[in-house]
Motif scaffolding. Structure first.
Motif, PDB file in Angstrom:
ATOM      1  N   LEU A 170       8.021  15.037  -7.287  1.00  0.00           N
ATOM      2  CA  LEU A 170       8.739  14.216  -6.316  1.00  0.00           C
ATOM      3  C   LEU A 170       7.812  13.630  -5.259  1.00  0.00           C
ATOM      4  N   PHE A 171       6.996  14.484  -4.662  1.00  0.00           N
ATOM      5  CA  PHE A 171       6.195  14.038  -3.529  1.00  0.00           C
ATOM      6  C   PHE A 171       5.014  13.178  -3.957  1.00  0.00           C
ATOM      7  N   TYR A 172       4.280  13.631  -4.945  1.00  0.00           N
ATOM      8  CA  TYR A 172       3.024  12.959  -5.248  1.00  0.00           C
ATOM      9  C   TYR A 172       3.133  11.926  -6.358  1.00  0.00           C
ATOM     10  N   ILE A 173       3.678  12.309  -7.489  1.00  0.00           N
ATOM     11  CA  ILE A 173       3.719  11.372  -8.612  1.00  0.00           C
ATOM     12  C   ILE A 173       4.700  10.247  -8.338  1.00  0.00           C
ATOM     13  N   VAL A 174       5.939  10.598  -7.972  1.00  0.00           N
ATOM     14  CA  VAL A 174       6.929   9.559  -7.670  1.00  0.00           C
ATOM     15  C   VAL A 174       6.547   8.832  -6.383  1.00  0.00           C
ATOM     16  N   GLY A 175       6.056   9.580  -5.384  1.00  0.00           N
ATOM     17  CA  GLY A 175       5.626   8.953  -4.131  1.00  0.00           C
ATOM     18  C   GLY A 175       4.514   7.948  -4.346  1.00  0.00           C
ATOM     19  N   ALA A 176       3.548   8.296  -5.209  1.00  0.00           N
ATOM     20  CA  ALA A 176       2.456   7.374  -5.510  1.00  0.00           C
ATOM     21  C   ALA A 176       2.961   6.146  -6.258  1.00  0.00           C
ATOM     22  N   LEU A 177       3.914   6.350  -7.163  1.00  0.00           N
ATOM     23  CA  LEU A 177       4.485   5.216  -7.895  1.00  0.00           C
ATOM     24  C   LEU A 177       5.147   4.231  -6.936  1.00  0.00           C
ATOM     25  N   MET A 178       5.802   4.751  -5.891  1.00  0.00           N
ATOM     26  CA  MET A 178       6.451   3.875  -4.913  1.00  0.00           C
ATOM     27  C   MET A 178       5.432   2.995  -4.187  1.00  0.00           C
ATOM     28  N   VAL A 179       4.243   3.552  -3.938  1.00  0.00           N
ATOM     29  CA  VAL A 179       3.178   2.765  -3.300  1.00  0.00           C
ATOM     30  C   VAL A 179       2.770   1.609  -4.198  1.00  0.00           C
ATOM     31  N   THR A 180       2.636   1.885  -5.496  1.00  0.00           N
ATOM     32  CA  THR A 180       2.114   0.870  -6.421  1.00  0.00           C
ATOM     33  C   THR A 180       3.077  -0.284  -6.641  1.00  0.00           C
ATOM     34  N   ILE A 181       4.375  -0.091  -6.369  1.00  0.00           N
ATOM     35  CA  ILE A 181       5.344  -1.171  -6.596  1.00  0.00           C
ATOM     36  C   ILE A 181       5.753  -1.869  -5.296  1.00  0.00           C
ATOM     37  N   THR A 182       5.088  -1.505  -4.191  1.00  0.00           N
ATOM     38  CA  THR A 182       5.439  -2.156  -2.918  1.00  0.00           C
ATOM     39  C   THR A 182       4.244  -2.739  -2.175  1.00  0.00           C
ATOM     40  N   VAL A 183       3.028  -2.257  -2.463  1.00  0.00           N
ATOM     41  CA  VAL A 183       1.850  -2.701  -1.712  1.00  0.00           C
ATOM     42  C   VAL A 183       0.752  -3.127  -2.679  1.00  0.00           C
ATOM     43  N   SER A 184       0.160  -4.274  -2.420  1.00  0.00           N
ATOM     44  CA  SER A 184      -0.947  -4.756  -3.234  1.00  0.00           C
ATOM     45  C   SER A 184      -2.221  -3.976  -2.913  1.00  0.00           C
ATOM     46  N   PRO A 185      -3.020  -3.609  -3.919  1.00  0.00           N
ATOM     47  CA  PRO A 185      -4.287  -2.923  -3.650  1.00  0.00           C
ATOM     48  C   PRO A 185      -5.285  -3.808  -2.899  1.00  0.00           C
ATOM     49  N   PHE A 186      -4.988  -5.095  -2.786  1.00  0.00           N
ATOM     50  CA  PHE A 186      -5.875  -6.017  -2.071  1.00  0.00           C
ATOM     51  C   PHE A 186      -5.288  -6.415  -0.709  1.00  0.00           C
ATOM     52  N   ASN A 187      -4.255  -5.724  -0.273  1.00  0.00           N
ATOM     53  CA  ASN A 187      -3.648  -6.027   1.025  1.00  0.00           C
ATOM     54  C   ASN A 187      -4.681  -5.861   2.139  1.00  0.00           C
ATOM     55  N   LYS A 188      -4.803  -6.860   3.013  1.00  0.00           N
ATOM     56  CA  LYS A 188      -5.844  -6.852   4.045  1.00  0.00           C
ATOM     57  C   LYS A 188      -5.651  -5.706   5.038  1.00  0.00           C
ATOM     58  N   ASP A 189      -4.410  -5.256   5.238  1.00  0.00           N
ATOM     59  CA  ASP A 189      -4.181  -4.150   6.178  1.00  0.00           C
ATOM     60  C   ASP A 189      -4.726  -2.835   5.647  1.00  0.00           C
ATOM     61  N   LEU A 190      -4.701  -2.661   4.337  1.00  0.00           N
ATOM     62  CA  LEU A 190      -5.287  -1.457   3.761  1.00  0.00           C
ATOM     63  C   LEU A 190      -6.779  -1.406   4.037  1.00  0.00           C
ATOM     64  N   PHE A 191      -7.414  -2.574   4.043  1.00  0.00           N
ATOM     65  CA  PHE A 191      -8.855  -2.643   4.281  1.00  0.00           C
ATOM     66  C   PHE A 191      -9.193  -2.643   5.767  1.00  0.00           C
TER      67      PHE A 191
END
Length: 540
Positions: free
Chosen positions: A275-296
């Motif tokens: 619940l916390f890690y696998i599903v939580g990580a999946l939620m990140v991948t479908i809402t935030v781009s890995p190239f989002n400038k705020d992440l950097f």
């Protein structure tokens, strides 16, 4: 109960209750480790919540963003699956060992008994080091979270206030610490459902910005952003994010009935993993781009992928609530670090690897003052480095020094389980004689141990050929200095303790530090009776 007879025996500071049943059988409930003075006042819900919530903190809420940058959507998901399988394996070994040997410092003493005293010495002292460094870094995390809302309060004032709060949680009765962890874990556990539901809504286009995302970022990157090296870089980040479940082993020494509490905590481990890690990580991948400038480019909690997702979706209230949950998670992490550090010192003193006379002393509430004070004095002093502009640089070195210790600790838990079972078999004992059989031996401990070794080798590779950084001696030692420190401590201790490479399985006393259970010990009336009997022996 009329046919039951009780014989109370006392040897030095240790006490045992010999329970003779009407059927002529004799069962022992022994309070090994009672000379530490720690009180067994925690219950099943405390140890379960510590196991569920102790590793849910900055690693998940912020570290997921770093993993997304380094490896991409598929890499972070695979990374958490591997890390989850490792900590599941470790928890199986930890559960079986905790029921049999619920000792202060837990895996430090197991390593000393079943593997090698030199390895136990190295593990105990580097883990104590990591705990007081964790106190300082978690307080740094608290400052980061608070700056999300205001920068008007001086840094030194915030440090003093929250350090005092953390100390108060730890110097109260151990049940206060347990209740705080229960409450914080419930909040974190409840919030993950909010995260999952809200992220699905955001990805489907149901948020105020009405932008449907779906699996767009998976398609744009084909799952990976930096190839194989990027995937390897994600693995250590996932391991360190999920680490902390081993703290449940420390809590077992102050639990009334580990045979009842630990199996339940171990069986519930899959909930946190899935619940916390696998599903939580999946939620990140479908809402935030890995190239989002705020992440950097963003700092602190502004760089949390969950906060970014809420702000992009124009859900500002959820961003503030997310920050509040991060705050609670970090405060919980600092509290656990203080608890773990003090109990590690108590355990080291029990096996003669730290001053025994002082560290064994506790007050009437079971508080180990002489172990708590140095842990918080050093950890608290380091916290004030945050006042200086050079603080982040210093913390970078400290964090790098302690970064590999989770793998070392997990590996020793698995190896101790393997060695304990080997000694059990060598001495002609049956599996049926175990206080609790996890049912996953030998596959679980070997899986965990092998992966720990693989990850340590991967860390070596990444230290020589780091992702996005120029290779060099400074980079290598900054990332891998923990291993030479562990080897140096082990080598020095080996020269002092000498002896075989491994302890002799045939000569291990499997009962000296073991806790025995009567078949009826889950009946509350008999548990209460035994507690009263032991209390009478110890205090008159």
């Amino acid at each position: 109960m009329e046919d039951d007879k009780v014989n109370i025996q006392k040897s030095g500071d240790n006490a045992s209750v010999v329970w003779s049943t009407g059927a002529g059988k004799t069962d022992h409930i022994e309070d090994h480790g009672a000379d530490s003075g720690l009180k067994r006042t925690l219950g099943t819900r405390h140890i379960t919540m510590v196991a569920l919530g102790s590793s849910i903190g900055m690693g998940l809420w912020l570290g997921s963003g770093l993993s997304l940058i380094q490896g991409g959507p598929a890499a972070i998901l695979i990374g958490y699956v591997i890390a989850g399988s490792m900590i599941w394996s470790v928890s199986q070994s930890m559960g079986e060992m905790c029921v049999m040997y619920p000792l202060p410092s837990a895996f430090v003493q197991w390593t000393n008994i079943f593997v090698d005293p030199a390895a136990g010495f190295a593990l105990g002292w580097v883990y104590w080091f990591s705990y007081w460094v964790s106190i300082a870094t978690e307080i740094q995390g608290l400052l980061t979270v608070l700056q999300f809302w205001t920068t008007a309060v001086p840094v030194a004032a915030w440090i003093t206030i929250w350090l005092a709060v953390i100390i108060l949680i730890n110097i109260g009765p151990v049940r206060l610490f347990g209740e705080f962890e229960v409450i914080s874990s419930i909040i974190k556990f409840g919030w993950i459902f909010v995260v999952i539901i809200s992220c699905i809504v955001i990805s489907a286009g149901g948020a105020p910005n009405h932008e449907a995302i779906g699996f767009r970022y998976w398609n744009e990157t084909r799952g990976f952003t930096n190839g194989f090296n990027g995937f390897l870089s994600v693995l250590p980040t996932c391991i360190f994010a999920i680490s902390g479940a081993e703290n449940a082993a420390l809590v077992a020494s102050e639990t009334a009935n580990p045979r009842k509490s630990m199996p339940y905590a171990v069986r519930s481990m899959w909930v946190r993993l899935a619940l916390f890690y696998i599903v939580g990580a999946l939620m990140v991948t479908i809402t935030v781009s890995p190239f989002n400038k705020d992440l950097f480019g963003a700092e602190g909690t502004n760089a949390s992928p969950y906060v970014i997702a809420y702000r992009l979706a124009k859900l500002e209230p959820l961003a503030h609530m997310m920050n509040a949950v991060i705050f609670i998670s970090v405060l919980s992490g600092a509290s656990i670090a203080g608890y773990g550090g003090s109990r590690t010192l108590v355990g080291l003193s029990q096996i003669g690897m730290a001053p025994k006379y002082w560290l064994q002393k506790t007050d009437g509430l079971g508080r180990p003052w002489y172990a708590l004070v140095p842990t918080f004095v050093i950890g608290g002093a380091l916290s004030y480095l945050n006042v200086s502009n050079s603080g982040p640089t210093v913390f970078g070195w400290f964090s790098d020094l302690s970064s590999l210790l989770a793998l070392f600790g997990w590996g020793m838990i698995c190896l101790s389980h393997i060695r304990m079972r080997h000694a059990w078999k060598t001495q002609g004992r049956s599996v049926e004689d175990l206080s609790w059989n996890a049912g996953t031996f030998p596959w679980a401990p070997w899986w965990g141990l092998v992966w720990c070794i693989i990850l340590i080798l991967i860390e070596f590779y990444l230290s020589v050929w780091p992702l996005g950084v120029k290779p060099g001696a400074e980079t290598f030692f900054a990332n891998y200095i923990s291993v030479p420190v562990i080897v140096l401590l082990y080598g020095g201790a080996k020269l002092y303790y000498r002896g075989r490479r491994w302890v002799d399985s045939s000569s291990i006393d499997l009962d000296e530090s073991r806790r025995f259970y009567a078949p009826q010990d889950e009946e509350e009336s008999k548990i209460s009776f035994h507690r009263r009997a032991l209390n009478y022996v110890k205090h008159g």
